[in-house]
Design a protein around this motif. Structure first.
Motif, mmCIF file in Angstrom:
data_model
loop_
_atom_site.group_PDB
_atom_site.id
_atom_site.type_symbol
_atom_site.label_atom_id
_atom_site.label_comp_id
_atom_site.label_asym_id
_atom_site.label_seq_id
_atom_site.Cartn_x
_atom_site.Cartn_y
_atom_site.Cartn_z
ATOM 1 N N PHE A 13 10.703 -25.199 -36.610
ATOM 2 C CA PHE A 13 12.039 -25.714 -36.346
ATOM 3 C C PHE A 13 12.036 -26.786 -35.251
ATOM 4 O O PHE A 13 12.912 -26.813 -34.390
ATOM 5 C CB PHE A 13 12.989 -24.585 -35.953
ATOM 6 C CG PHE A 13 13.273 -23.607 -37.060
ATOM 7 C CD1 PHE A 13 14.247 -23.867 -38.018
ATOM 8 C CD2 PHE A 13 12.556 -22.426 -37.156
ATOM 9 C CE1 PHE A 13 14.500 -22.965 -39.036
ATOM 10 C CE2 PHE A 13 12.809 -21.512 -38.178
ATOM 11 C CZ PHE A 13 13.783 -21.779 -39.127
ATOM 12 N N ALA A 14 11.035 -27.670 -35.291
ATOM 13 C CA ALA A 14 10.990 -28.780 -34.332
ATOM 14 C C ALA A 14 11.551 -30.029 -34.997
ATOM 15 O O ALA A 14 11.431 -30.218 -36.210
ATOM 16 C CB ALA A 14 9.565 -29.030 -33.868
ATOM 17 N N ARG A 15 12.118 -30.907 -34.168
ATOM 18 C CA ARG A 15 12.568 -32.205 -34.670
ATOM 19 C C ARG A 15 11.931 -33.303 -33.835
ATOM 20 O O ARG A 15 12.176 -33.387 -32.624
ATOM 21 C CB ARG A 15 14.089 -32.331 -34.618
ATOM 22 C CG ARG A 15 14.559 -33.643 -35.255
ATOM 23 C CD ARG A 15 16.054 -33.824 -35.195
ATOM 24 N NE ARG A 15 16.442 -35.058 -35.868
ATOM 25 C CZ ARG A 15 17.633 -35.628 -35.762
ATOM 26 N NH1 ARG A 15 18.567 -35.064 -35.006
ATOM 27 N NH2 ARG A 15 17.904 -36.747 -36.398
ATOM 28 N N LEU A 16 11.108 -34.122 -34.487
ATOM 29 C CA LEU A 16 10.516 -35.282 -33.838
ATOM 30 C C LEU A 16 11.187 -36.520 -34.395
ATOM 31 O O LEU A 16 11.094 -36.808 -35.587
ATOM 32 C CB LEU A 16 9.010 -35.336 -34.083
ATOM 33 C CG LEU A 16 8.189 -34.126 -33.631
ATOM 34 C CD1 LEU A 16 6.703 -34.390 -33.844
ATOM 35 C CD2 LEU A 16 8.467 -33.788 -32.173
ATOM 36 N N ARG A 17 11.867 -37.260 -33.522
ATOM 37 C CA ARG A 17 12.615 -38.445 -33.932
ATOM 38 C C ARG A 17 11.799 -39.709 -33.660
ATOM 39 O O ARG A 17 10.732 -39.648 -33.021
ATOM 40 C CB ARG A 17 13.955 -38.467 -33.195
ATOM 41 C CG ARG A 17 14.903 -37.342 -33.622
ATOM 42 C CD ARG A 17 16.123 -37.267 -32.734
ATOM 43 N NE ARG A 17 16.876 -38.522 -32.754
ATOM 44 C CZ ARG A 17 17.845 -38.814 -31.876
ATOM 45 N NH1 ARG A 17 18.144 -37.955 -30.916
ATOM 46 N NH2 ARG A 17 18.489 -39.956 -31.956
#
Length: 455
Positions: free
Chosen positions: A315-319
């Motif tokens: 559940f990680a978000r890398l933008r």
């Protein structure tokens, strides 16, 4: 064949009314890239040295988009839609430059691959004047049939004009073809419009060329390669085919996909061998992952660079702009944007790191955020090597935490912290004996009074 020049004429003027969209059909995306851009990539991979886009609906939008995926392409406008041969002749200026080969392609066939195009070009190199790309669909109903005689292609017959025997032919017209440059304009100019629709059909050049004694042949592509897109259901089918191909490529290149059908790649995803990708991971455009990384379930990654042996999610978000160096860790429910996480640094839980640098070996506690935006401008947070940031801390940019610094949990840091310093940024705790019991009794009494009044 490598010495032969090649022009690819890509027909992209259709309105695509069945897409039910204000956007030109060919700009709808497969794997994050407009379908016409996939066609351009295939043409270039097949050796096209020139590109001509024939556009119509959404002219300015198409030109603007083309600057991104085909900046060197010439664009030509088909003012009136009078058939496929008429569309090709809109690019007369480009065709007349004397290319050895002219590839005619369609902007709504995003799954065509370079090998199918190269095979058609090879036939031209061997002396054919026209090489038509055919395919064998599960059912030929509705498709034009390729009529061959003694190894030569003599006609493309629309189904309504086929005899009963011709309707049994399973080899169908994919629409795409290669034409020898020295014959292209001559053949196209002889196409007439004496038909029910009064249109100029590209397929007519087969019979014209055959009548002139020129060699016309057919090559075969897979059904998937020839798949045209007319509506959003077919767009989804093409996306599924593209993703299946890409997943297989990744696995054969040494990537472990635990549940392949749940992982979605973009057209430019780069992923190294020995990387493990758990279920339900989405890769947006611009992702580069080195060897040996681990991407845990339900992570969303776009515009990010991930070095070897990094650990991301779940559940990680890398933008866009996230840059993870070797052995960095970005854990569950963390978001990283326009920030560098240096070697061995850990951003483990419930954290936002934006417009920042996290130094090598630093540890960022749960609930920490970099406060990088004041409503008007973005500011930078520099967290040095070996820093420890306690849980639930807010780092108000612009601010620097020096090497080896220690931030106490629950702090709001508004001033820079020197190397190896300890910083507190919270109100002093005050404890009042018995006050908790007093508050509970007061609140209970008030609640009971409200209940009695309501009765």
């Amino acid at each position: 064949m490598s010495q032969r020049s090649c022009l690819s004429v890509i027909l992209a003027a259709g309105e695509g009314t069945r897409m039910k969209s204000a956007m030109p059909k060919v700009l709808h995306a497969i794997a994050g890239l407009p379908m016409v851009a996939h066609v351009v990539k295939a043409a270039e991979a097949a050796g096209a040295t020139g590109l001509a886009l024939v556009i119509g609906h959404g002219t300015e939008e198409m030109r603007k988009a083309a600057q991104k995926f085909a900046p060197k392409a010439q664009t030509f406008v088909q003012e009136k839609r009078l058939g496929t041969a008429h569309a090709v002749l809109a690019a007369r200026q480009a065709i007349s430059k004397g290319y050895d080969d002219v590839l005619v392609m369609f902007g709504d066939t995003p799954l065509i691959d370079a090998q199918a195009l190269a095979s058609a070009r090879q036939k031209l190199a061997e002396g054919a004047a026209v090489a038509v790309i055919g395919f064998r669909p599960p059912s030929p109903v509705g498709y034009g049939r390729l009529i061959e005689k003694d190894g030569r292609l003599v006609a493309i017959r629309e189904e309504k004009d086929c005899s009963e025997d011709e309707k049994k032919i399973g080899f169908c017209n994919a629409g795409m073809m290669a034409v020898a440059g020295k014959h292209a304009l001559q053949l196209l100019d002889k196409v007439g419009n004496k038909n029910a629709k009064g249109e100029f059909y590209l397929t007519d050049i087969v019979e014209i060329a055959d009548a002139e004694g020129l060699d016309v042949v057919a090559t075969e592509a897979s059904f998937e390669n020839a798949l045209g897109i007319n509506n959003r259901a077919e767009l989804a089918e093409a996306e599924a085919i593209w993703q299946t191909r890409r997943r297989r490529e990744a696995m054969l290149a040494g990537v472990t996909l635990i549940a392949p059908e749940t992982v979605y790649f973009s057209h430019d995803t780069e992923i190294g061998a020995d990387t493990v990708v758990e279920p339900n991971v989405w890769f947006g455009p611009g992702v580069r992952i080195a060897a040996g990384a681990k991407i845990h379930a339900f992570s969303h990654i776009e515009g990010a660079t991930i070095a070897s042996n990094c650990d991301v999610g779940p559940f990680a978000r890398l933008r866009p702009g996230a840059d993870l160096k070797q052995k960095a860790k970005v854990g569950n429910f963390c978001e990283v944007k326009q920030a560098t996480i240096e070697e061995g640094a850990k951003v483990n839980h419930l954290t936002y790191i934006g417009d920042a640098r996290v130094g090598a070996g630093a540890n960022i506690g749960a609930g920490t955020i970099t406060c990088n935006y004041d409503g008007y401008s973005k500011f930078f947070t520099d967290i040095g090597e070996g820093v420890f940031v306690g849980s639930n801390s807010s780092l108000v940019a612009p601010v620097t935490i020096g090497k080896g610094g220690y931030i106490a949990s629950g702090s709001v840091i508004t001033e820079s912290v020197p190397d190896d310093a300890l910083a507190f940024g919270r109100a002093r705790q005050k404890t009042i004996p018995g006050k908790g019991k007093e508050l509970r009794e007061r609140f209970a009494s008030a609640a009971a009074a409200r209940k009695k009044a309501a009765e």
